[in-house]
Design an enzyme around this catalytic site. Structure first.
Site, short mmCIF file in Angstrom:
data_model
loop_
_atom_site.label_atom_id
_atom_site.label_comp_id
_atom_site.label_asym_id
_atom_site.label_seq_id
_atom_site.Cartn_x
_atom_site.Cartn_y
_atom_site.Cartn_z
N GLY A 27 60.81 -1.58 -0.08
CA GLY A 27 59.66 -1.90 -0.89
C GLY A 27 59.24 -0.67 -1.63
O GLY A 27 59.84 0.39 -1.47
N SER A 28 58.23 -0.80 -2.46
CA SER A 28 57.74 0.35 -3.19
C SER A 28 56.83 1.16 -2.27
O SER A 28 56.55 0.75 -1.16
CB SER A 28 56.98 -0.12 -4.42
OG SER A 28 57.79 -1.02 -5.13
N LYS B 48 55.03 -1.75 3.43
CA LYS B 48 56.21 -1.91 4.27
C LYS B 48 55.97 -1.39 5.68
O LYS B 48 56.26 -2.06 6.66
CB LYS B 48 57.37 -1.17 3.61
CG LYS B 48 58.67 -1.25 4.35
CD LYS B 48 59.79 -0.83 3.44
CE LYS B 48 59.57 0.56 2.90
NZ LYS B 48 59.87 1.61 3.88
N SER B 49 55.45 -0.17 5.76
CA SER B 49 55.21 0.40 7.09
C SER B 49 54.18 -0.44 7.85
O SER B 49 54.30 -0.62 9.07
CB SER B 49 54.73 1.84 6.98
OG SER B 49 55.75 2.64 6.45
N LYS C 198 82.31 -25.92 -23.81
CA LYS C 198 83.33 -25.41 -24.72
C LYS C 198 84.47 -26.41 -24.89
O LYS C 198 84.84 -26.78 -26.00
CB LYS C 198 83.93 -24.08 -24.20
CG LYS C 198 82.97 -22.93 -24.14
CD LYS C 198 83.65 -21.66 -23.65
CE LYS C 198 84.19 -21.74 -22.24
NZ LYS C 198 83.20 -22.02 -21.19
N SER D 26 85.46 -15.80 -21.75
CA SER D 26 85.55 -14.47 -22.35
C SER D 26 84.21 -13.74 -22.36
O SER D 26 83.62 -13.55 -23.42
CB SER D 26 86.16 -14.56 -23.75
OG SER D 26 85.53 -15.55 -24.54
#
Lengths: 308, 639
Positions: free
Chosen positions: B25-26, B31-32, B479, B547
């Site tokens: 995470g940032s 997160k912690s 196509k 392609s």
């Protein structure tokens, strides 16, 4: 197709065996540090498994401070003989002769000389380039950042900011002459895993881990065994007034030097009971270790200097 | 404190499994705090640790106990208040033991994230509900896709700060889903939560009744990981030879993938000698079968030459063997990649000298764009060709993490310089020094036979000009459907018409090619040359090829005379193509059965300035055919 799943203990076991085999294949002169504790006992069993049906191709080395419990020395000599391993015992005789002791030098300096210095001197004396240690990442927060292969410079120092990344199960074992690597096969094991494995494998351990009535003095929440009061307090600085001595059912949750290892109150006399206790534990494993409590970063500082 | 009851003992050890996951995470997205919350609520934090953290929180003047403090391992981090390295955490519940690789989110530590991700079964990406999908959240997604972590949980955190609003959550989910379509991730779960208060972490939140899914912990406990392992391709890299006495010679190693039983035939690589497995040895007795992940020792019926770095495989299931292969490299050293020096390549248990022969491009992990590169610096990722001094036995990383991964070690500093994931064999050693783009080949001693009948004469008889209509677009964009209708119509109008279709040429002309970028390039080269031959005989050549690479289409245009090549962009929203999925290919690609599938796991570079755009999701086929005929008329190609 059958059920190709591993239990968590099998998973940890396979990983440790893989690491040990890598070390033997990649290094010239490995050694296994043997501290006589429960983690060392598990590590020994894993080494037996990794090289079965042969013997594990490295010696054991005990860095002795002279302050271990008598039961540990007895267990060490008997167990090593039982499994037919070669044991090297090394001591920092100079500082043992000088009377190094926590109450005289402080915990940090005493450890630095008897354990760290003792270890570094022994590694260079024997020319070991890899040393297995039983440290686990869950023991202490700076250990949580250790790698399986922890490269130490010529002075044995650890640089936490300059560690090698470890990816997949590809371990970088390249070092220069004079450098060495500490290898931690139990990195991913927790205290509970260790006990569960001891139970599963019926691994012998030092009886001090089991509870029995012991004469102790309560010292700041830690039970200090009185049988060894001369070792704990050689100069009578702490004072052990007889009136405060009580008999308590207790056991040692982790084992180290007598002056720095307290007991905890416990009635656990079987492995099952110890496991129950560990699961219910409200305090961390090293709470009874006086050496970690001196400062908030004390373990990290020791590791930087060359400690495990 | 309302801690849930401890459950660690509920399942017998013998039934408990292991899950490794990584969190990213940032810097400030909690997160912690989330990990602290997981540890705390599963009772894996001790009183003395908790008390220490409570003391520090109070000292800092925090209102609540800051669980994030539990995770700050190193003194430097405590000072800076950020995580700077990979830290490993452990907890257990009734069902599982968990290993968390806690990795930092900020840019300069990409290497740590890759490290943590390399062993993970699952990844958690945290998104701060207030800020939504950030560049970093995408970067983490890309790395997770690159490292092939099978499961992703996107945890939309700090829902408390957006008043638990569903529309905020839904918008983030939509945006991330859109983005993740570009990635190779097959299992994504979204969970709205508040790590601070614990909502939807281990307990269902009553503040988000609109969310019907599982809690984070329940997801972690129940995600099925055994199926992610490869039990098909037996690969056994020999770690060391056990020779305790003259009567025993065992080959110790961990089964990298697949299974093996006594009596089964095996082949040793590189010697090619074969034998049968006599026994599978362990300390706990002989096994009837060994499978991926088990550390065992194998004994063989015959004395064959086999040592560390060699590999045992099954005769009917061989890995690739080559001295040159394409790989994605993540550079991990301060010292940039030096193409003039050799590195030590460690792959399985094998070490060989290796060079980075060719740097094809660097991937900007923020935009996922490819950019030209000569070298890589710390934390840069890109495509290279590796050349090794001795043959290496490998599988593509997508098929086999254990035999598709490697590290490069700097022989001077001994540092781990790079982590690599093998994509496939490099076509030929001679080619790897090339530009990686199609090159016009001209065989020697061959005289061009032309001019028997001039192109103008063909065209006069046909009543129209020759042309190459190159239809490009995603699989399922329509196509072939449009092209077939067009060819039928042109034929009915008396035109000399030729159709070259992607699937058809791969049956014969290009049957030896796969779908790696290099093979796609070669495929287009052959087709373009073929189209040119027909064009020179006055045909209207309708080519239908995905392609995906601009450079390849540019090559096709470049080998033809000006005005001959007409790029037709068959445009259709990718989501529509997925839904159409006429050949079931998207479904397979998303299930991971097809690697390198355009739009799923391989990029599509849309034409910048096509001659013609056919939007098949907006117009009917006959309208589009009319459009093409109008185009041909307007350009004087036919009446």
């Amino acid at each position: 197709m059958g059920s190709y799943t591993l239990t968590h203990l099998q998973h940890l076991e396979q990983e440790s065996i893989h690491v040990m085999r890598e070390v033997v294949a990649e290094f010239k002169n490995p050694v296994m540090l043997y501290s006589v504790g429960k983690d060392s006992s598990v590590m020994l069993r894993l080494a037996q498994k990794a090289f079965h049906p042969g013997r594990f191709p490295f010696p054991l080395m005990h860095i002795d401070t002279g302050y271990k419990f008598p039961a540990m020395y007895e267990f060490r000599d008997r167990h090593v003989a039982d499994i037919g391993a070669r044991l090297i015992v090394e001591r920092n005789e100079e500082w043992i002769a000088k009377g190094a002791h926590p109450t005289r030098l402080g915990n940090d300096k005493c450890c630095q000389q008897l354990k760290t210095r003792g270890l570094l001197d022994a590694l260079s004396k024997h020319g070991f380039d890899a040393a297995f240690g039983g440290a686990r990442r869950d023991e202490e927060k700076s250990r949580a950042k250790e790698r399986f292969f922890s490269v130490r410079d010529r002075l044995g120092q650890w640089d936490p900011k300059n560690q090698r990344p470890e990816l997949w199960s590809l371990y970088n074992a390249n070092i220069d002459d004079g450098e060495n690597v500490r290898v931690f096969p139990l990195s991913n094991w927790t205290e509970l895993d260790v006990w569960q494995y001891i139970r599963q494998e019926s691994i012998p351990i030092v009886p001090l881990y089991f509870a029995q009535p012991r004469r102790v003095v309560r010292l700041g929440g830690i039970l200090v065994p009185c049988d060894h009061r001369d070792i704990v307090d050689p100069d009578g600085k702490l004072g052990f007034p007889d009136a405060e001595i009580v008999e308590v059912s207790c056991r040692f949750r982790s084992l180290g030097c007598i002056p720095c290892t307290g007991a905890i109150e416990s009635d656990a006399v079987t492995i099952d009971q110890i496991i129950e206790e560990v699961i219910a534990a409200r305090r961390s494993e090293r709470e009874n270790r006086l050496i970690d409590l001196t400062s908030d970063s004390s373990m990290e500082q020791k590791k930087r200097e060359g400690y495990f | 404190m309302d801690r849930p009851l401890d459950t660690a003992a509920a399942l017998p050890d013998a039934e408990k499994s292991l899950l490794r996951f990584t969190t990213s995470g940032s810097v400030d997205d909690g997160k912690s705090t989330l990990i602290g919350r997981l540890l705390y609520e599963t009772n894996c934090i001790f009183e003395d640790q908790y008390a220490a953290v409570a003391r520090t929180s109070e000292k800092r003047g925090n209102e609540r106990v800051d669980l994030a403090l539990l995770l700050d391992g190193l003194a430097a981090e405590r000072e800076q208040g950020i995580t700077i390295d990979v830290a490993y955490r452990y907890f257990q519940t009734a069902r599982r033991k968990f290993i968390i690789a806690d990795t930092p989110g900020h840019e300069q530590y990409t290497r740590n994230m890759v490290t943590g991700a390399s062993t993970a079964d699952l990844a958690i990406i945290l998104i701060d509900a207030r800020y939504g999908v950030l560049t970093q959240s995408k970067r983490h997604g890309f790395l997770i896709s690159l490292l092939q972590i099978p499961h992703l949980v996107v945890a939309v955190n700090k829902m408390d700060l957006v008043e638990w609003r569903q529309d905020t959550y839904d918008a983030i989910v939509r945006e991330y889903q859109d983005f993740s379509q570009k990635l190779d991730i097959h299992d994504i779960t979204f969970i709205p939560l508040s790590a601070l208060d614990g909502d939807n972490v281990t307990r269902r939140s009553d503040r988000m009744p609109w969310y019907q899914g599982q809690t984070l912990l329940h997801t972690l406990e129940t995600v099925h990981v055994a199926a992610d392992r490869n039990f098909i391709d037996f690969r056994f890299p020999v770690q060391t030879v056990l020779r305790p006495h003259l009567d025993f010679r065992g080959f110790a190693g961990t089964v990298a993938s697949g299974t093996i039983r006594p009596g089964e035939e095996v082949v040793a690589l590189p010697s090619g000698r074969s034998s049968r497995v006599r026994s599978v040895e362990t300390f706990d007795g002989q096994l009837a079968e060994a499978f991926a992940g088990q550390a065992v020792a194998l004994t063989l019926e015959d004395e064959i030459d086999l040592s560390r770095g060699d590999m045992l495989v099954r005769p009917n299931n061989l890995p690739q063997v080559a001295t040159a292969f394409d790989a994605t490299l993540c550079w991990m050293d301060q010292e940039p990649l030096n193409r003039r020096t050799h590195y030590v390549l460690k792959h399985t248990t094998n070490k060989v000298k290796a060079f980075v022969g060719d740097v094809r491009y660097r991937i900007d992990v923020n935009t996922l764009h490819r950019e030209p590169a000569e070298t890589f610096a710390l934390n840069e990722i890109g495509r290279v060709t590796i050349r090794t001094a001795l043959p290496v036995f490998f599988d593509p990383y997508k098929a086999n993490r254990a035999t598709g991964s490697f590290i490069l070690i700097d022989p001077v500093t001994n540092r781990t310089a790079a982590a690599g994931m093998i994509r496939g064999i490099a076509r030929e050693v001679g080619d790897v020094t090339g530009s990686g783009q199609a090159v016009s080949h001209r065989s020697q001693n061959v005289q061009w036979e032309g001019g028997l009948i001039a192109q103008a004469d063909w065209e006069k008889r046909n009543g129209h000009k020759g042309a190459v209509l190159w239809c490009t677009g995603y699989s399922g964009s329509g196509k072939s459907t449009v092209a077939k209708a067009l060819v039928r119509e042109l034929f009915a109008a008396g035109c000399q018409v030729m159709m070259l279709d992607g699937d058809n040429v791969r049956h014969g002309l290009c049957g030896d090619l796969g779908f790696s970028d290099r093979d796609r390039t070669e495929n287009i080269r052959r087709v373009a040359e073929t189209a040119k031959l027909f064009y020179e005989q006055g045909n209207i050549v309708v080519c239908t090829f995905i392609s995906p690479f601009r450079a390849d289409r540019g090559f096709a245009r470049g080998i033809m005379p000006a005005g001959a090549f007409h790029e037709v962009f068959v445009k259709c929203d990718l989501e529509v193509c997925r839904r159409r999925d006429p050949k079931g290919l998207y479904r397979k690609a998303e299930a991971g059965e097809i690697a390198e599938f355009t739009g799923v796991s391989s990029p599509y570079e849309a034409p910048v300035d096509p001659e013609l755009v056919l939007e098949t999701d907006l117009h009917a086929v006959d309208e589009l055919v009319r459009l093409v005929r109008g185009y041909l008329r307007d350009h004087g190609l036919m009446d």
